[in-house]
Design a protein around this motif. Sequence first.
Motif, PDB file in Angstrom:
ATOM      1  N   ALA A   1      -2.606   5.296   0.136  1.00 16.42           N
ATOM      2  CA  ALA A   1      -2.379   3.875  -0.125  1.00 16.42           C
ATOM      3  C   ALA A   1      -3.344   3.330  -1.164  1.00 16.42           C
ATOM      4  O   ALA A   1      -3.183   2.194  -1.622  1.00 16.42           O
ATOM      5  CB  ALA A   1      -2.503   3.080   1.174  1.00 16.42           C
ATOM      6  N   GLY A   2      -4.375   4.126  -1.516  1.00 20.73           N
ATOM      7  CA  GLY A   2      -5.332   3.707  -2.534  1.00 20.73           C
ATOM      8  C   GLY A   2      -6.729   3.536  -1.970  1.00 20.73           C
ATOM      9  O   GLY A   2      -6.938   2.726  -1.066  1.00 20.73           O
ATOM     10  N   ARG A   3      -7.679   4.311  -2.493  1.00 26.63           N
ATOM     11  CA  ARG A   3      -9.066   4.234  -2.021  1.00 26.63           C
ATOM     12  C   ARG A   3      -9.635   2.827  -2.208  1.00 26.63           C
ATOM     13  O   ARG A   3     -10.286   2.288  -1.306  1.00 26.63           O
ATOM     14  CB  ARG A   3      -9.924   5.249  -2.772  1.00 26.63           C
ATOM     15  N   ASP A   4      -9.402   2.227  -3.357  1.00 26.06           N
ATOM     16  CA  ASP A   4      -9.964   0.907  -3.625  1.00 26.06           C
ATOM     17  C   ASP A   4      -9.394  -0.139  -2.676  1.00 26.06           C
ATOM     18  O   ASP A   4     -10.116  -1.032  -2.209  1.00 26.06           O
ATOM     19  CB  ASP A   4      -9.697   0.500  -5.082  1.00 26.06           C
ATOM     20  N   SER A   5      -8.107  -0.031  -2.365  1.00 24.47           N
ATOM     21  CA  SER A   5      -7.504  -0.983  -1.424  1.00 24.47           C
ATOM     22  C   SER A   5      -8.086  -0.812  -0.033  1.00 24.47           C
ATOM     23  O   SER A   5      -8.326  -1.796   0.684  1.00 24.47           O
ATOM     24  CB  SER A   5      -5.986  -0.786  -1.381  1.00 24.47           C
ATOM     25  N   PHE A   6      -8.337   0.444   0.360  1.00 30.01           N
ATOM     26  CA  PHE A   6      -8.928   0.701   1.674  1.00 30.01           C
ATOM     27  C   PHE A   6     -10.317   0.088   1.762  1.00 30.01           C
ATOM     28  O   PHE A   6     -10.654  -0.584   2.750  1.00 30.01           O
ATOM     29  CB  PHE A   6      -8.982   2.212   1.915  1.00 30.01           C
ATOM     30  N   LEU A   7     -11.136   0.287   0.734  1.00 29.93           N
ATOM     31  CA  LEU A   7     -12.491  -0.269   0.743  1.00 29.93           C
ATOM     32  C   LEU A   7     -12.461  -1.795   0.686  1.00 29.93           C
ATOM     33  O   LEU A   7     -13.286  -2.462   1.331  1.00 29.93           O
ATOM     34  CB  LEU A   7     -13.293   0.299  -0.423  1.00 29.93           C
TER      35      LEU A   7
ATOM     36  N   PRO B   1       2.836  -2.582  -1.408  1.00 32.17           N
ATOM     37  CA  PRO B   1       2.092  -3.681  -2.053  1.00 32.17           C
ATOM     38  C   PRO B   1       1.915  -4.883  -1.132  1.00 32.17           C
ATOM     39  O   PRO B   1       2.858  -5.336  -0.487  1.00 32.17           O
ATOM     40  CB  PRO B   1       2.984  -4.010  -3.266  1.00 32.17           C
ATOM     41  N   GLY B   2       0.663  -5.374  -1.073  1.00 33.62           N
ATOM     42  CA  GLY B   2       0.338  -6.498  -0.204  1.00 33.62           C
ATOM     43  C   GLY B   2      -0.086  -6.106   1.193  1.00 33.62           C
ATOM     44  O   GLY B   2      -0.316  -6.965   2.040  1.00 33.62           O
ATOM     45  N   TRP B   3      -0.245  -4.797   1.443  1.00 31.00           N
ATOM     46  CA  TRP B   3      -0.522  -4.337   2.803  1.00 31.00           C
ATOM     47  C   TRP B   3      -1.891  -4.767   3.315  1.00 31.00           C
ATOM     48  O   TRP B   3      -2.065  -4.922   4.533  1.00 31.00           O
ATOM     49  CB  TRP B   3      -0.378  -2.816   2.897  1.00 31.00           C
ATOM     50  N   VAL B   4      -2.870  -4.954   2.425  1.00 29.24           N
ATOM     51  CA  VAL B   4      -4.214  -5.298   2.893  1.00 29.24           C
ATOM     52  C   VAL B   4      -4.187  -6.602   3.684  1.00 29.24           C
ATOM     53  O   VAL B   4      -4.721  -6.685   4.803  1.00 29.24           O
ATOM     54  CB  VAL B   4      -5.198  -5.390   1.711  1.00 29.24           C
ATOM     55  N   GLU B   5      -3.568  -7.626   3.131  1.00 33.16           N
ATOM     56  CA  GLU B   5      -3.518  -8.916   3.834  1.00 33.16           C
ATOM     57  C   GLU B   5      -2.705  -8.819   5.117  1.00 33.16           C
ATOM     58  O   GLU B   5      -3.030  -9.453   6.122  1.00 33.16           O
ATOM     59  CB  GLU B   5      -2.948  -9.987   2.908  1.00 33.16           C
ATOM     60  N   GLU B   6      -1.638  -8.005   5.098  1.00 32.36           N
ATOM     61  CA  GLU B   6      -0.843  -7.829   6.312  1.00 32.36           C
ATOM     62  C   GLU B   6      -1.659  -7.152   7.407  1.00 32.36           C
ATOM     63  O   GLU B   6      -1.572  -7.535   8.590  1.00 32.36           O
ATOM     64  CB  GLU B   6       0.408  -6.997   5.999  1.00 32.36           C
ATOM     65  N   ALA B   7      -2.449  -6.165   7.019  1.00 34.54           N
ATOM     66  CA  ALA B   7      -3.290  -5.474   7.995  1.00 34.54           C
ATOM     67  C   ALA B   7      -4.340  -6.405   8.583  1.00 34.54           C
ATOM     68  O   ALA B   7      -4.573  -6.413   9.803  1.00 34.54           O
ATOM     69  CB  ALA B   7      -3.941  -4.257   7.352  1.00 34.54           C
TER      70      ALA B   7
END
Length: 296
Positions: free
Chosen positions: A178-184, A282-288
């Motif tokens: 899903a992307g290292r930067d998005s995870f961090l 796309p947009g998963w960070v805010e959903e999580a």
Amino acid sequence: MKQVPWASVRRLLITRTDHLGDLVVSTPGLKALRRHLPQAEIWCLVAEPFRSLAQNWADHVLSPADPLPSRLDAALGLSPRTATYKVLRRSRARYRIGTCYASRPLARLNCLFSLTHCWIPQSLNHEAEMVAHFLQATGLGGVDIRPEFPLSPALEQWGKDKVRGRVVVHFAPRWLEAGRDSFLEMLQKLAPVVVTYGAAEAKLMSFPDLEGVEWLGDLSLPQWAAVLGGGPALLSTDTGAVHVAAARGVPVVVAHLARHYKLCSQQWYPWGVDSRAVILKPGWVEEALAAVRCFT
């Protein structure tokens, strides 16, 4: 399926050598076999790292490298896998009991040669339900479908002290897809947070020093379970961590890759606890983050 004469079983082998989540959701079956067969000496064959969990319901715990016991009355496989059928056949038990999916004709043929008793489910339910229905079909009796991961009170308290009320995240390879930067980015927005990882995951990336983020590795399986169960919620991709936390009674947010969502949300969702599912698009960070906030 014809029923097994369980009253005559004195020496029983149970095998479940696949992933940790498979074993955790099979614990209701292990408990039921132990409860309904007080007369039996039970061996449980599991993957080497999971011995400490299986020993809660077995007299002896084996790993795949160990020799099988002799003079078995029954050998029972809890997973519909070729490797399971091989173990059952090699056991030479009087009753060799397994399960097979109707959609796998070659596996069904294998069962004819390997097993004395074979159960074929008519539909795909949650894996915990599948194990329970399988055992009930053998004539065993009732199975209370509540997966467990028993811990001592001292270890349970150790986990709570370690977490100190923070959300726990388990790091696994699918986060990187899903992307290292998005995870961090997610961890920084979720902080303060505890992030667990295993020896294999430690090789996948370096863990940066982020404010409010504690990276926690080098844990034994019981210690890891205590940490996963020590906070208000767990956030993880669809790995064994999801089922360990659920067995400890902790709400879970599961992040799925799109290609895995259909199967995992049907057969492998966290059993017995409140849960939310997020698809890594796309947009998963805010959903999580929003899903986690439902539990904190």
